[in-house]
Design an enzyme around this catalytic site. Structure first.
Site, short mmCIF file in Angstrom:
data_model
loop_
_atom_site.label_atom_id
_atom_site.label_comp_id
_atom_site.label_asym_id
_atom_site.label_seq_id
_atom_site.Cartn_x
_atom_site.Cartn_y
_atom_site.Cartn_z
CE LYS A 232 -4.45 -1.60 1.47
NZ LYS A 232 -4.33 -2.99 1.97
CD GLU B 230 -10.31 4.45 1.30
OE1 GLU B 230 -10.12 5.65 1.01
OE2 GLU B 230 -9.65 3.52 0.78
CB SER C 152 -0.38 -8.26 -1.07
OG SER C 152 -1.14 -9.07 -0.20
#
Ligand code: PLP
Length: 401
Positions: free
Chosen positions: A90, A112, A378
């Site tokens: 991310k 968010e 990930s």
């Protein structure tokens, strides 16, 4: 092959677009005009690349997983996004978007978050860039992801618990959009996945495309060929998958296998498998597949994995799935838990429970011995140790501990 990138109008086939309230029209339109020139400017590239290298720790390694390869009868390489600063892919996106916010003269950042991973990645880059940071998070998630809430606060962000709806990710997205409507001038909304109105899905895919850009030269170095036979990734909103496939999307030699969260199973109400169970609708500014009731109420998504817990899916992935460019498999909670233990015991890598869904997909594909398979890990599993331990009975083979 047909083009799977976004078109001039912001659509991927019949999916995508920008369905935003009137008050955000100018804001979204400005971003649509600005984002490509910014991303392609030398200035941006230089700063973005330097931070990815020195702050995030890129390139992330491509690791040949010998024991997993033996088990699955093919050549498995792991793309180690789990080794990035803050523990997942991310940060690639939040670094890029905050640089974009700065170039556009914005001074306030909103985001968010569901599990809190995107909130932490956003709070991190806000600390780095000395920007005000407001994170919207469902109250239910604030309670069950307390460590990430404390990390965000320590980083200087304000966390707003959202008490509408089910008080989870989908409601946090709606609340962030509402806040954006009140502050369209000075605020930049850092979206966490390939979702939201155009141009966000394309922005996030471009920011994550560094993953497949690295894969090209890493595969060339390791296998003598710059493309794999298979790419495997998990699918929440679709950002790590988008980054993994980006430079191979229009390359027919590369098969794409994505794992969405089946929860208790796609034939139950406890699922987050949007591509299997969704129907066309509009969610958070985009036309895509959505889990909804017959009269269009968004249904809550259920999965053991907080990061895959979204009732929509990035429009790019909806399009690729309906056109059969990708194969999307539903992986249930129990299969993901087992796969998480398997990777841990065979390679010494504890994956995030999200990533474990991708690992579990390996069982569902018939590989040939020469196949080169790249699987994106990930994120790291530190945040999920308790979940794994609570469910260890599902992985009995790995011993009674
Ligand atoms: C958030 C998250 C995901 C899911 O998001 P995508 O946008 O689909 O990539 C997957 N893995 C990890 C570790 C995450 O934190």
């Amino acid at each position: 092959m047909e083009n799977f990138f976004v078109d001039e109008q912001g659509f991927y086939g019949g999916f995508g677009g920008a369905y935003v309230p009137e008050i955000l029209y100018k804001c979204v339109h400005d971003l649509q005009q600005a984002y490509v020139p910014i991303i392609e400017s030398d200035d941006f590239k230089k700063e973005y690349r330097a931070l990815l290298r020195d702050y995030v720790g890129r390139p992330s390694p491509l690791y040949f997983a010998k024991r997993m390869s033996g088990k699955y009868g093919c050549r498995i390489y792991l793309k180690r996004e789990d080794l990035n600063h803050t523990g997942a892919h991310k940060i690639n996106n939040t670094i890029g978007q905050i640089l974009m916010a700065k170039k556009m003269g914005k001074t306030r950042i909103i985001a968010e978050t569901g599990a809190g991973q995107h909130g932490v990645a956003t709070a991190t880059v806000c600390a780095l860039m000395n920007m005000q940071c407001e994170v919207f998070m469902g109250k239910t998630d604030v309670e069950r992801q307390h460590t990430n809430v404390e990390r965000m606060r320590m980083l200087g962000a304000t966390v707003h618990p959202v008490t509408t709806g089910n008080m989870t990710l989908s409601d946090a997205c709606s609340e962030a959009i509402r806040d954006w409507c009140c502050h369209p001038q000075d605020t930049f909304y850092i979206v966490g996945s390939t979702m939201g109105p155009h141009p966000y899905p394309d922005i996030v895919a471009r920011m994550q495309s560094v993953i497949s850009e690295e894969l090209k030269w890493q595969l060339e170095e390791k296998t003598g060929r710059d493309y794999p036979d298979y790419l495997v990734a998990c699918l929440g909103g679709g950002s790590n998958a988008a980054g993994t496939i980006y430079h191979y999307i229009n390359d027919e030699r590369v098969k794409i296998v994505l794992a969405e969260a089946g929860g208790h199973g796609i034939d139950t109400d406890y699922t987050a498998a949007t591509i299997h169970c969704g129907t066309e609708g509009i969610i958070h500014g985009a036309r895509t597949l959505v889990m909804q009731t017959d009269d269009g109420q968004i249904k809550e998504a259920f999965t053991i994995s907080a990061g895959l817990d979204y009732p929509g899916i990035g429009p790019m992935h909806a399009n690729m799935a309906v056109k059969k460019r990708s194969t999307v498999l539903a992986v249930n909670d129990d299969e993901a838990i087992y796969a998480g233990y398997e990777l841990t015991r065979l390679e010494g890598i504890i994956p995030a429970i999200e990533s474990a869904h991708a690992v579990a997909a390996l069982k569902k594909v018939a590989f040939k011995p020469d196949d080169v398979v790249v699987l994106t890990v990930s994120g790291r599993g530190d945040k999920d140790v308790q979940t794994y331990l609570n469910n260890k009975a599902l992985a009995k083979e790995y011993g009674d501990f």
